[in-house]
Design an enzyme around this catalytic site. Sequence first.
Site, PDB file in Angstrom:
ATOM      1  N   LYS A  52       0.847  -1.200   0.000  1.00 44.55           N
ATOM      2  CA  LYS A  52       0.000   0.000   0.000  1.00 44.55           C
ATOM      3  C   LYS A  52       0.882   1.251   0.000  1.00 44.55           C
ATOM      4  CE  LYS A  52      -3.718  -2.506   2.188  1.00 44.55           C
ATOM      5  NZ  LYS A  52      -4.329  -3.008   3.402  1.00 44.55           N
ATOM      6  N   GLN A  96      -5.204  -1.829   9.532  1.00 43.41           N
ATOM      7  CA  GLN A  96      -4.851  -3.104   8.895  1.00 43.41           C
ATOM      8  C   GLN A  96      -5.319  -4.276   9.769  1.00 43.41           C
ATOM      9  OE1 GLN A  96      -3.286  -3.563   5.796  1.00 43.41           O
ATOM     10  NE2 GLN A  96      -3.853  -5.680   6.203  1.00 43.41           N
ATOM     11  N   ASP A 119     -11.515   2.316   3.570  1.00 41.98           N
ATOM     12  CA  ASP A 119     -11.690   0.864   3.439  1.00 41.98           C
ATOM     13  C   ASP A 119     -13.171   0.484   3.343  1.00 41.98           C
ATOM     14  OD1 ASP A 119      -9.666  -0.938   3.073  1.00 41.98           O
ATOM     15  OD2 ASP A 119      -9.112  -1.081   5.189  1.00 41.98           O
TER      16      ASP A 119
END
Length: 287
Positions: A52, A96, A119
């Site tokens: 990322k 994460q 997200d």
Amino acid sequence: MAIIIDGKVLAKKIRENLKVECEQLKEQGLHPKLAVIMVGNNSASKVYVRNKSKACDEIGIEYEEYLLEENITQQELNSLIEKLNQIKEVNGILLQSPIPEHLDINQAFKTISYQKDVDGFTPSSVGKLTIGEDTFISCTPYGVMKMFEEYNIDLTGKDVVIIGRSNIVGKPLAQCCLSKNATVTICHSKTKNLKEHTKRADILIVAMGKPKFVTKDMVKEGAVVIDVGTNQTEEGKLVGDVDFENVEKIASYITPVPGGVGPMTIAMLMNNVIKATKEQNNENTTF
Ligand code: NAP
């Protein structure tokens, strides 16, 4: 033989467009920034986070990483998120997963400001997706939908069967396919006669985390097969949930692993950071 849906090429095209958009934003004094929080020392997460960060670099998105100790409390984690919610320069916040078991990931997601939810995991984003409003769509389902679009795969009236009902892949994917007028079935570990479901799928999407689980005899001739799974073999090779070598012989379209859904997930995350930056600054979005 199936047409291979090339996620690498499509993701590259999306990243190139985003790079141009990012430059345009910078000309207006806006500097898109993603903050990534990682808790503990999960080696797979480290790889995901590195990828990322590389994608951000390539596009010109600023990237900030917060590495938290394994034994952090829920309150400490939530406080960091709340702090990042307040920082104007941070446009996107990503937690994460997985996080250690003593922490409640849903509670952490709920703390992320909806405007920075790149997200698409907050209840607001999930709810908006369900009622068909514009929102942040979680990156893997969004990437799969982009693949359908790119390869002109029309979902209208199709029987879509999804194996997997996770909050991050299976459930949002079902919503996305439903919004494109597919008839959707979600299967999971308690589903009876799984093969009966998979065998009638026009489009089969597999997100289980079981290496090469879906074999040729489970797939209808001419079906579109999307393999979300990423599994590491003992030899360190990355394989999907589908027995690619054999299923490819009867499918009409198929995604490979690696080089299929994986690169699309990161591209759509980048897309969501640009979208967040624009929306926080009242710009029109292109996706
Ligand atoms: P997850 O939360 O572990 O969910 C797995 C799902 O598969 C569950 O719904 C489970 O059913 C179902 N399942 C497991 N065994 C089954 C069986 N024998 N028959 C039918 N259903 C079964 O996993 P996830 O987070 O959705 O991820 C799935 C896979 O996608 C993993 O390999 C992950 O690494 C990969 N992934 C890839 C990307 C990417 O960018 N390429 C992104 C996200 C995830 P129950 O609900 O009943 O337990």
